[in-house]
Design an enzyme around this catalytic site. Structure first.
Site, short mmCIF file in Angstrom:
data_model
loop_
_atom_site.label_atom_id
_atom_site.label_comp_id
_atom_site.label_asym_id
_atom_site.label_seq_id
_atom_site.Cartn_x
_atom_site.Cartn_y
_atom_site.Cartn_z
N SER A 144 41.62 48.78 35.38
CA SER A 144 41.11 48.53 37.19
C SER A 144 42.40 48.97 37.99
CB SER A 144 40.69 46.96 37.13
OG SER A 144 40.71 46.00 37.97
N LYS A 196 35.71 45.53 30.79
CA LYS A 196 35.54 46.00 32.29
C LYS A 196 34.34 45.31 33.24
CE LYS A 196 37.79 48.16 35.81
NZ LYS A 196 36.37 48.59 36.36
N HIS A 254 35.22 42.31 34.37
CA HIS A 254 35.39 41.84 35.34
C HIS A 254 35.53 42.41 36.47
CE1 HIS A 254 38.40 44.43 37.45
NE2 HIS A 254 39.56 43.68 37.35
N ASN A 255 34.08 43.72 37.22
CA ASN A 255 33.36 44.10 38.31
C ASN A 255 32.89 43.13 38.14
OD1 ASN A 255 34.72 46.04 37.63
ND2 ASN A 255 33.11 47.69 38.13
N GLU A 269 34.31 40.26 39.65
CA GLU A 269 35.12 40.74 41.32
C GLU A 269 33.84 40.95 42.42
OE1 GLU A 269 36.16 44.87 40.85
OE2 GLU A 269 35.37 45.81 42.43
#
Lengths: 301, 301, 301, 301
Positions: free
Chosen positions: C121, C173, C176-177, C180
Site C-alpha cells: 500500500s 491487503k 485494507h482496500n 479504504e
C-alpha cells in the site's frame, strides 16, 4: 404422463401427490423407508432406488429431481446416469445454482439426455395452490413434458414460463428469492416499527389484515404475516435468528458480477448474517474506539 | 486574554488547562465542588457560579460554554444573560445542534452580545495535541478572540477555521462526526473480517501497526485502533453495545433534508442502533415468515 | 541485496528506484522499451526478459513481481519457472487474490522455490514515503529477504508485518482496500453534504485543512482531500464515475462467505457500481410502478 | 349517510364517486370549476365552498378532507372551523404527518368536533377495488361513521381497521408507505438484474406473469409490474428519476427516533434521492481521491 420423482422430502412428496392427483402415473423414489411409507399412504407408487423406478417407466422417461442443491444433485445424477437412455428428460426442480445446471445440461447432452432446470416456488402451500415454475432448457423438451408443468402450476396456462435456455430457470428462481429477501425485510422492518410504537398499542395482526384488502402492499407474504401476527402478536418464543439458504448470496454475487447495484437485496442478506452474530467483533471495536478517543465508558460483557 | 470556562467536565477542564498553560487568565466555572477542586489543582482560578466568574473579568468579556448540548445550554444562557453586557462574546464549544446555535445567536444579538458556535474535535487527547476547531459567527468577533482559538488549536495557524456565519461551525462539526461514524464502521468491519479469518491467525494489533506507516488507510483512528488491539487483541470483556450521541442522527436527517444520498454514514448509524437491539422484532418476524411459507424450523428462544 | 523487479509500471518502477536508492542491486525487467529506458534513466540496471535478469543474479535469487493481478501473474510465473532454482524466493507485491497466491505458493514449493505474497500500500507516494507491506508465507524466507522489506517500508522497523502463512499478506491487503473504500465513501458523503449546504458557503478546502490537525477524522486520505479541494473546491470538470479494481469485490464476497455483516464496505462498493449506471433500469422500474398505482407522472427521457 | 368530500383531485373524486355509488349522499367541494364539472358529471352534488356544502348537510355532519398534506390541511380546517358545530366529525383521509393529525385532533376537540385520521391506500384503483383504510381517533366516532368506511373499503368487513387513538391511522399509513418503498425497490432490483443478464434474453413480462400465480413473491405490486413490463419490456422512454412524497422520509426519521434499525426502508429512500442526483459531488470526490493516491486517471466531464 409417467414420471419418477426423486426425493420425497417436504417439497418432493407434495409435488408427487399433486401430480398423482392430476392423473399422472408417479413413482416416488427415496432411500428412506419412512419417507416411502408416508408417500405410499398418499396413494402413489414408490421405489427405494432410481434404477428400480426407471425400470418401471416406459421410454423415453421423465425424471424429476427434488433433492438438496449442490453435491447431492451431482451424486444423484451419477447414480442415475447408467440407467438413462436416449431421449429421456431429467428435470431439476430444486434450488440449484444456475451455473451448475448449465454444466449438468451440457454433460447429459453428451448422453443424448435432455436436462431442464426448473425453479419452483410456492413452499408448503404448493400442494393445494400450485407451484410457480420457471423453466430453462430445450424448447422441444419443455413442450414434450408440458403436461407435467401444467399440473404442477396453479392453472394450465398460468404460473409457469419457459424462461430461456439452460440455466435461465434457476437464474430466475435465484432472483425471485433475492426479491423475496427484500420484501420480507421490508415487511419485517415496518412491523417492527409499529411494534416499537407502544403509545398507539397497535394490534399488528389487525393492521396486517386491513392491508390485505385494497392496499398497495397486499401480497401473499402479507397474508402469511397477518396469519402469523394474529396468532402470536408479539412473536413470543421465536428467536431473532434467521438462516439463509444460499440463493440470496448468489443473487448478491451475481448483481456485483454484472455491475448492478442492488442495495436492498444485499442489505437483506447482510441483516440475516447480522441476526446470527452473537458477539459482534465490529461492535466491540466501535466501543473500544469510542473509549480511546472520547473516554466514553465501555459496556462490559 | 481572560476567559470564563463554563463547565469543567472532561472536555472543559482540559481546555481550561490548555488555555491556562498558554498564558491566558482562565476562570473555570462548575457547580460541582469536586470538579472545582480538581480544576483548582490544575492551577487555574475557579468559581461556583457564572455570575461570580463574570464579575472577576474585565469587560468586554469572553465566555466559553462547555456543557451538554440541548436544554443545558439554554438554561446556562438564561442564567448568564442578566450578567452579560454589550460587547461580550459567548462561545459554545459543545456539540450543539447548529440550528439551535443559529437561534441562540439571534437571541443574544438583541442584547448586543455576540454568540459564536465552535465545533471542537479532539477528545481527551486535545489537552496535549490541541483541538480542531470549526467556528461559525461574526468575523470581527472571531478575530477579536482569535488568541483563544490559536491556543486551543494544535498550532497558531492550523487546526482551526472560521467556517462561516452563525451555525456554520456546529454544522461542520456535525458532518465531521458523521464522517467519523463512517470511518469507525469501516475499520470495525475490516478488523472483524480479519478476526473471523481464523485460518491465518492474524495478530490484528501488528497488522494495524504496519498500516500506520505508509498505507492508504493510515489515520489517527487507526493509531487508536492499533493501540487498542495491541493491548487486547480479541477485545475481550467489551460488550457489542455502541451508544450514539446525536450528531450522527442529525447528519442523517440533514442529508435527507438536502436530498443527498449518504448511505455509508446512514448505515453506520443504523448499525449502532442495531447493536443495542436485544431481541429484534424484525428478525423474529423473518423467522416466523420463513416458517409460514417454507415450513422451515424456527429457532426458539 | 540483489533483486529482479519484474514489471516497471507506475508502482514497480518506483519500488525499484526506492530499492536502488537504498543500496540494493536492482535489475528491472519489462518488455516495453519505453519503460526500460525510463527506468534506466533512474539509475538502475534493466533487462527485457526475466531470463536475462535472473542470469545476472547470484543464487539463491530474489524476484519481485509487480504486474497486473490475474492471468498476467500466472503467465509471468510460467515464463520464470524454467529459470528458477532451488532456494529462490519469488515475491508477488501486486494486488493478487489471496487464494491465487496460496495456490501459486503450493505450486512453486514443488520446485523448492518459496513464494511470498506481499500486499503493498502507498500508491504513487510510496517512493518518497515508503510502502506499507503485509507479507504472507514462510517465516525463514521472510527473514532472509528482510532487508528488501526494510528498505521499501517507511522505516526499518515499521510499516511492514509478516502477517501469517501463504495468502495472509494478500488477504490483509484485500481487507485494507475494503476499509479504504469505506473511508473514502465516508469522506465523500460528508463533503457532499457540506457542498450542498449552500447557505453557509463553506470553503471545503479550508474545512478539510482545519480537520487535518487535532480532529478525530484526521488521516492521510484527509490530507489528500484537503489538497484536492483547495485546488478545485467544486471539483469542476471531474465526472461522477468511479471505477473499482477488484479488491472491494473480493472483500464483500469474503465477508459474506464468513458470515460477517459488513454493510459499510459493501455499500461503498455498490455506490461505485451505481456511479457507472447511465440509465438505471431499477429506477425506471420504480417510476413505472409509481405511475401504475398512483397515476403519478413519469419523467420522460 | 351524508358526507362532504373536500378536494376533488384524483383521489377525492374517485372516493366521492365510490361513496355515491354506495348509496350515500355526497357533496363534493372544490374551488376549481373544472374539477367540479367533472365531478358533477359523475353524478353527485358539488359546491365551490365548504361553507356552502356544510349548509346542505343535516347536523351532526361528516366531512372528509382529501387535500394535499401540510399547510393546505391547516388552511382548510381554518376555513371550515367557523361552520362546524358540536358533534361534527372531520376525517382527514390524506397523507398527513401523524403528529400533525394528533395536534389537529386536540385543537378541534376544543370545539367539540371529532377529528379522525384515516390513512388511505389503493391509489387510482381504489374506485373499483376499494380502499384499504387505517383509522385513528375516538372509537365512538369511528362507529358512528362506520358506514362510510364500509363503503370505501373493498368489503364491509375487511380492508379497514380502527388502529388506535388519534394519530394511529396516519402512523400506520406512513409505515405502509415505507414498506411500499422497500417492496418496490426489491422488485426493481430483481428485474434490473434479470434485464442485465442478456445471455438469457429473458422476457421480463412473461417471468413476472409466471410469478403472479403460486410464487412466494406474488403481490399486487407484482401484478402492476407484470402489466408494465408486458407492455414495455425495456421500459423505453422512461427516465430513471424517482420522486418521493414525504412518507418515506417520515418513516426513516421515526425509525431512527425509536432506535429501530430499518436498513431496507432507509436505503429505498436513499436510492430515490440518488436517482435524482445529476452530478454527484461524492462520486466526483471519490474520483479525485483515487487520482490523488493512486495516480488513476479521472474521467472528465
Amino acid at each position: 404422463m409417467e414420471i419418477a420423482m426423486i426425493g420425497l422430502g417436504r417439497m418432493g412428496a407434495n409435488m408427487a401427490e399433486r401430480l398423482h392427483r392430476g392423473g399422472h402415473r408417479v413413482i416416488g423414489v427415496d432411500p428412506g423407508e419412512a419417507a416411502r411409507a408416508s408417500a405410499a399412504a398418499r396413494g402413489f407408487d414408490v421405489s427405494a432406488t432410481a434404477a428400480e423406478a426407471l425400470a418401471k417407466l416406459s421410454v423415453p422417461r421423465v425424471v424429476w429431481l427434488m433433492v438438496p442443491a449442490g453435491e447431492v444433485v451431482d451424486q444423484t445424477l451419477a447414480s442415475l446416469s447408467p440407467h438413462l437412455s436416449e431421449g429421456d428428460v431429467v428435470i431439476d426442480g430444486g434450488n440449484s445454482y444456475y451455473k451448475d445446471s448449465m454444466r449438468r445440461a451440457t454433460q447429459l447432452l453428451e448422453e443424448d439426455v435432455t436436462y431442464l432446470d426448473c425453479g419452483t416456488s410456492g413452499g408448503v402451500w404448493g400442494l393445494q395452490e400450485g407451484y410457480s415454475l420457471m423453466i430453462g432448457g430445450d424448447a422441444a423438451a419443455v413442450e414434450r413434458v408440458g403436461a407435467i408443468f401444467r399440473t404442477l402450476a396453479p392453472a394450465e396456462d398460468r404460473g409457469w414460463v419457459h424462461a430461456g435456455p439452460s440455466g435461465a430457470g434457476h437464474f430466475c428462481k435465484m432472483v425471485h428469492n433475492g426479491i423475496e429477501y427484500g420484501m420480507m425485510q421490508a415487511y419485517a422492518e415496518g412491523f417492527a416499527l409499529m411494534q416499537r410504537k407502544t403509545e398507539f398499542n397497535l394490534d399488528l395482526g389487525q393492521v396486517a389484515a386491513a392491508w390485505q384488502h385494497g392496499s398497495v402492499v397486499r401480497s401473499w407474504l402479507l397474508d402469511l404475516s397477518a396469519d402469523a401476527l394474529s396468532r402470536n402478536p408479539q412473536l413470543d418464543g421465536i428467536a431473532p435468528f434467521v438462516p439463509d439458504s444460499g440463493e440470496g448470496r448468489w443473487t448478491v454475487a451475481e448483481a456485483i458480477d454484472l455491475d448492478v447495484s442492488a442495495p436492498v437485496i444485499t442489505l437483506s442478506l447482510l441483516e440475516r448474517l447480522r441476526s446470527r452474530e452473537k458477539n459482534s467483533f465490529s461492535d466491540r471495536m466501535l466501543s473500544a474506539l469510542r473509549n480511546q478517543f472520547g473516554g466514553h465508558a465501555m459496556v462490559k460483557e
